[in-house]
Design a protein around this motif. Structure first.
Motif, PDB file in Angstrom:
ATOM      1  N   ASP A 173       7.076  -6.901  -0.444  1.00 18.62           N
ATOM      2  CA  ASP A 173       6.978  -5.692  -1.426  1.00 18.62           C
ATOM      3  C   ASP A 173       6.175  -6.110  -2.540  1.00 18.62           C
ATOM      4  OD1 ASP A 173       8.736  -3.822   0.067  1.00 18.62           O
ATOM      5  OD2 ASP A 173      10.232  -5.156  -0.661  1.00 18.62           O
ATOM      6  N   ILE A 174       5.632  -7.368  -2.711  1.00 16.79           N
ATOM      7  CA  ILE A 174       4.908  -7.660  -3.863  1.00 16.79           C
ATOM      8  C   ILE A 174       3.867  -8.779  -3.520  1.00 16.79           C
ATOM      9  CG2 ILE A 174       6.439  -9.486  -4.413  1.00 16.79           C
ATOM     10  CD1 ILE A 174       5.703  -8.794  -7.643  1.00 16.79           C
ATOM     11  N   ILE A 216      13.320  -7.258  -4.954  1.00 21.45           N
ATOM     12  CA  ILE A 216      12.229  -7.495  -5.680  1.00 21.45           C
ATOM     13  C   ILE A 216      12.170  -8.640  -6.449  1.00 21.45           C
ATOM     14  CG2 ILE A 216      12.438  -5.908  -7.202  1.00 21.45           C
ATOM     15  CD1 ILE A 216       9.233  -6.614  -5.275  1.00 21.45           C
ATOM     16  N   ILE A 218      10.347  -6.451 -11.783  1.00 26.94           N
ATOM     17  CA  ILE A 218       9.178  -7.082 -11.917  1.00 26.94           C
ATOM     18  C   ILE A 218       8.965  -7.860 -13.181  1.00 26.94           C
ATOM     19  CG2 ILE A 218       6.638  -7.598 -11.435  1.00 26.94           C
ATOM     20  CD1 ILE A 218       7.275  -5.437  -9.096  1.00 26.94           C
ATOM     21  N   PHE A 265       9.784  -0.735  -8.899  1.00 33.00           N
ATOM     22  CA  PHE A 265      10.034  -1.870  -8.980  1.00 33.00           C
ATOM     23  C   PHE A 265       9.617  -2.698 -10.424  1.00 33.00           C
ATOM     24  CE2 PHE A 265       9.456  -2.675  -4.273  1.00 33.00           C
ATOM     25  CZ  PHE A 265      10.725  -2.159  -4.085  1.00 33.00           C
ATOM     26  N   GLN A 274      11.609 -11.698  -4.370  1.00 30.83           N
ATOM     27  CA  GLN A 274      10.165 -11.702  -3.791  1.00 30.83           C
ATOM     28  C   GLN A 274       9.314 -11.995  -5.071  1.00 30.83           C
ATOM     29  OE1 GLN A 274       9.036  -8.829  -1.104  1.00 30.83           O
ATOM     30  NE2 GLN A 274      11.229  -8.216  -0.843  1.00 30.83           N
ATOM     31  N   THR A 275       9.522 -11.555  -6.013  1.00 32.43           N
ATOM     32  CA  THR A 275       8.671 -11.613  -7.333  1.00 32.43           C
ATOM     33  C   THR A 275       8.974 -13.083  -7.962  1.00 32.43           C
ATOM     34  OG1 THR A 275       9.001  -9.569  -7.954  1.00 32.43           O
ATOM     35  CG2 THR A 275       8.084 -11.110  -9.738  1.00 32.43           C
ATOM     36  N   ALA A 277       2.450  -4.005  -6.033  1.00 33.24           N
ATOM     37  CA  ALA A 277       3.956  -3.698  -5.569  1.00 33.24           C
ATOM     38  C   ALA A 277       3.870  -2.444  -4.678  1.00 33.24           C
ATOM     39  CB  ALA A 277       4.882  -3.595  -6.869  1.00 33.24           C
TER      40      ALA A 277
END
Length: 130
Positions: free
Chosen positions: A121-122, A52, A93, A89, A55-56, A84
């Motif tokens: 996931d985001i 995460i 995040i 998360f 990805q963030t 999310a």
């Protein structure tokens, strides 16, 4: 009020190739609206895989890229919504997010969602002053 669709290098074409009926960035009424932006690589348009935090970071870089295409920036963002796939998360995040908005952060909403039709996931959206 007129609206202007902003073409975002690489990413607008990637979204069109997926067949998703949206514009990444729209300007109107002195504001810039950036659609929910998943973790897209700004040089390839492909989804960034990873945990995460990875990805963030990718989502925020893509968001910044979208804002720059509209001639604005993070310091002019007034509202952010983070979607999310897991409320667990939240802290991870926030660690990444705080690096991008270290002072005077904009208003923000965190929304847990069930799933997306793609593997990420985001997704982050925002509104900024033009």
């Amino acid at each position: 009020m007129n609206k202007e669709i902003v073409e975002v290098p690489v990413l607008s074409a990637a979204v069109r190739a997926l067949g998703v009926p949206l514009s990444l960035v729209t300007k109107g009424a002195g504001l810039v609206f950036v659609s929910g932006t998943p973790p897209l690589d700004i040089s390839t348009g492909k989804l960034v895989k990873g945990d995460i935090e990875v990805q963030t970071e990718a989502s925020l870089k893509a968001l910044k890229h979208c804002l720059e295409a509209a001639d604005t920036s993070f310091d002019k963002v007034v509202m952010v919504r983070i979607y999310a796939a897991n409320s667990g998360f939240y802290n991870a995040i926030n660690r990444v997010y705080a690096r991008h908005f270290p002072e005077n952060p904009p208003s923000r909403t965190f929304v847990p969602v069930a799933s997306w039709p793609m593997e990420f996931d985001i997704e982050i959206e925002c509104v900024a002053v033009a």
